[in-house]
Design a protein around this motif. Structure first.
Motif, short mmCIF file in Angstrom:
data_model
loop_
_atom_site.label_atom_id
_atom_site.label_comp_id
_atom_site.label_asym_id
_atom_site.label_seq_id
_atom_site.Cartn_x
_atom_site.Cartn_y
_atom_site.Cartn_z
N VAL A 164 56.52 -25.73 -0.06
CA VAL A 164 57.35 -26.71 0.64
C VAL A 164 57.23 -26.47 2.13
O VAL A 164 57.53 -25.38 2.63
CB VAL A 164 58.82 -26.61 0.19
CG1 VAL A 164 59.64 -27.71 0.84
CG2 VAL A 164 58.92 -26.70 -1.33
N LEU A 165 56.75 -27.46 2.84
CA LEU A 165 56.54 -27.35 4.28
C LEU A 165 57.78 -27.75 5.05
O LEU A 165 58.52 -28.66 4.64
CB LEU A 165 55.36 -28.22 4.70
CG LEU A 165 54.02 -27.93 4.01
CD1 LEU A 165 52.95 -28.89 4.51
CD2 LEU A 165 53.59 -26.48 4.23
N ALA A 166 58.00 -27.10 6.16
CA ALA A 166 59.10 -27.46 7.05
C ALA A 166 58.72 -28.67 7.89
O ALA A 166 57.54 -28.96 8.11
CB ALA A 166 59.44 -26.29 7.97
N LEU A 167 59.71 -29.39 8.35
CA LEU A 167 59.50 -30.49 9.28
C LEU A 167 59.30 -29.92 10.67
O LEU A 167 60.22 -29.34 11.26
CB LEU A 167 60.71 -31.43 9.26
CG LEU A 167 60.69 -32.58 10.27
CD1 LEU A 167 59.51 -33.50 10.02
CD2 LEU A 167 62.01 -33.36 10.21
N LYS A 168 58.10 -30.05 11.20
CA LYS A 168 57.79 -29.50 12.52
C LYS A 168 58.29 -30.44 13.62
O LYS A 168 58.28 -31.67 13.46
CB LYS A 168 56.28 -29.29 12.67
CG LYS A 168 55.65 -28.46 11.55
CD LYS A 168 56.27 -27.08 11.43
CE LYS A 168 55.49 -26.17 10.47
NZ LYS A 168 55.58 -26.65 9.06
N PRO A 169 58.74 -29.88 14.75
CA PRO A 169 59.24 -30.73 15.84
C PRO A 169 58.26 -31.81 16.27
O PRO A 169 58.64 -32.97 16.48
CB PRO A 169 59.51 -29.73 16.96
CG PRO A 169 59.80 -28.45 16.26
CD PRO A 169 58.90 -28.45 15.06
N GLU A 170 56.98 -31.45 16.39
CA GLU A 170 56.00 -32.43 16.85
C GLU A 170 55.80 -33.54 15.80
O GLU A 170 55.55 -34.69 16.16
CB GLU A 170 54.66 -31.75 17.17
CG GLU A 170 54.00 -31.02 16.02
CD GLU A 170 54.48 -29.59 15.85
OE1 GLU A 170 53.82 -28.85 15.11
OE2 GLU A 170 55.52 -29.22 16.45
N GLN A 171 55.93 -33.20 14.52
CA GLN A 171 55.83 -34.22 13.47
C GLN A 171 56.98 -35.22 13.59
O GLN A 171 56.78 -36.43 13.46
CB GLN A 171 55.86 -33.56 12.10
CG GLN A 171 54.66 -32.70 11.77
CD GLN A 171 54.82 -31.97 10.46
OE1 GLN A 171 55.91 -31.89 9.90
NE2 GLN A 171 53.73 -31.40 9.95
N LEU A 172 58.17 -34.70 13.82
CA LEU A 172 59.33 -35.59 13.94
C LEU A 172 59.20 -36.48 15.17
O LEU A 172 59.46 -37.69 15.10
CB LEU A 172 60.61 -34.76 14.02
CG LEU A 172 61.90 -35.57 14.23
CD1 LEU A 172 62.07 -36.63 13.14
CD2 LEU A 172 63.11 -34.65 14.29
N LEU A 173 58.80 -35.91 16.30
CA LEU A 173 58.66 -36.72 17.51
C LEU A 173 57.59 -37.79 17.34
O LEU A 173 57.76 -38.95 17.75
CB LEU A 173 58.35 -35.83 18.70
CG LEU A 173 59.51 -34.97 19.22
CD1 LEU A 173 59.01 -34.00 20.28
CD2 LEU A 173 60.62 -35.84 19.78
#
Length: 372
Positions: free
Chosen positions: A345-354
């Protein structure tokens, strides 16, 4: 990295100094994380405790209320809160199969602390399911872990993500866990604080929304959700438990009304519609000083209490909804990748969210720096 560090503003209002449930004076949070092994033997679980007062809750109870949006979950101590309108113990979060041992450990801690008085307790323990990433059938949480979480309880910044009860949790098919946030009302609205602590373990990827934007539609297409063995259930299964604290002087029925507003914050992020999710919310108020329960040795027959007039309660409802929404996103951003039991399970990375936000039309507010 928290949501505000990315220049994302959720709702309105101003967070407290810690942007956490601990902004409510006296409230403390403690975690104990249990992680060992790997693969099919991995243990990824723990305990989180919320202490409503600087001293024992049994010595100074709080008015409290409960709201259950969806009851596919379990908890202890809720019936007494509904009946008496009082919170008289800490609140604990853990995994589904460890509710009993955590409850018993809290009873033992209360007995040790209160040997000199006649008293019983029914601790409040909430759960969400971590069986995708944890050997949940092994029941690895022990009384010693609960005592460690109690000993670690403190004010100040709250650890988030893969910590304590949130260690093995999944949220919107990203790594989930513990998240917190707060709002401080303007002085004209009472100046009170509402703080929130969530254990987020629910939701499908495509439903995720952040600050009103449907980022899940982009993230689901670009970043594949995790795949788990078929025997652990469908994507999105799980639960969320939420505690709201405030120093506003609310009566029990008003605490129940505040707890109901957690549903609004959850819905904004894309939750609250799953049959498989146990959505259980508690709100308590430290705004009144109440006598300790002392069965067999009753104190005065009445107490003087204050209450927020209904004409002024809407600002608290709005603060609660905004803080819940932000706490869930903080839980997502604080988490880290985790692989166990055949699932990664991968975390939501800040750059992915932006990137996803910008793809659906979001732009940072003027003057807010992008720190990602």
């Amino acid at each position: 990295m928290r949501v505000r560090d990315l220049g994302i503003r959720i709702g309105v209002g101003t967070p407290g100094a810690f942007n956490a449930i601990t902004d409510v004076p006296g409230v403390r949070v403690g975690h104990h994380t249990v992680q060992r092994g790997s693969g099919d033997n991995a243990v990824n679980t723990g305990v989180t405790v919320i202490e409503p007062r600087a001293q024992a809750a049994s010595l100074q109870p709080c008015f409290a209320g409960v709201h259950v949006l969806n009851g596919n979950g379990d908890a202890t101590g809720l019936e007494w809160i509904r009946e008496a309108g009082l919170l008289t113990t800490p609140i604990a979060y853990t995994n589904t199969h460890s509710v009993g041992v955590v409850r018993d450990a809290l009873v033992a801690a209360e007995r040790e602390m209160g040997k000199a008085r006649t008293y019983w307790c029914m601790p409040t323990v909430l759960e969400t399911y971590d069986g995708v990433l944890n050997d949940i059938w092994g029941q690895h949480v022990t009384a010693e872990h609960v005592h460690a979480a109690l000993a670690a309880a403190q004010s100040g910044p709250v650890a988030e993500g893969c910590v304590g009860g949130g260690t093995g949790m999944i949220c919107h098919e990203f790594k989930g866990g513990i998240g917190s946030a707060s709002r401080v009302l303007d002085s004209a609205a009472g100046g009170w604080t509402v703080g929130v602590l969530v254990q987020a373990n629910y939701g499908v990827r495509g439903a995720l929304r952040v600050a009103g934007y449907p980022v899940g539609q982009v993230l689901g297409a670009v970043h594949s959700p995790f795949s788990a063995p078929r025997n652990v259930g469908e994507p999105g299964m799980g639960s969320i438990v939420i505690t709201l604290a405030t120093d506003a002087p609310l009566l029990p029925h008003q605490c129940t009304r505040l707890a109901q507003r957690a549903s609004v914050g959850l819905a904004r992020v894309g939750g609250g519609t799953e049959d498989s999710s146990g959505d259980i919310f508690i709100a308590f108020s430290t705004g009144n000083s109440l006598p300790a329960a002392n069965f067999g040795h009753p104190g005065p027959p009445t107490s003087t209490v204050q209450m927020v007039n209904n004409d002024h309660i809407s600002a608290l409802f709005s603060a609660a909804a905004d803080a819940v929404e932000e706490a869930i996103v903080n839980a997502l951003l604080a988490a880290t990748d985790l692989e166990a039991h055949g699932s990664k399970v991968l975390a939501l990375k800040p750059e992915q969210l932006l990137d996803a936000l910008q793809a659906v039309g979001w732009r940072a507010a003027p003057g807010v720096a992008d720190k990602a």
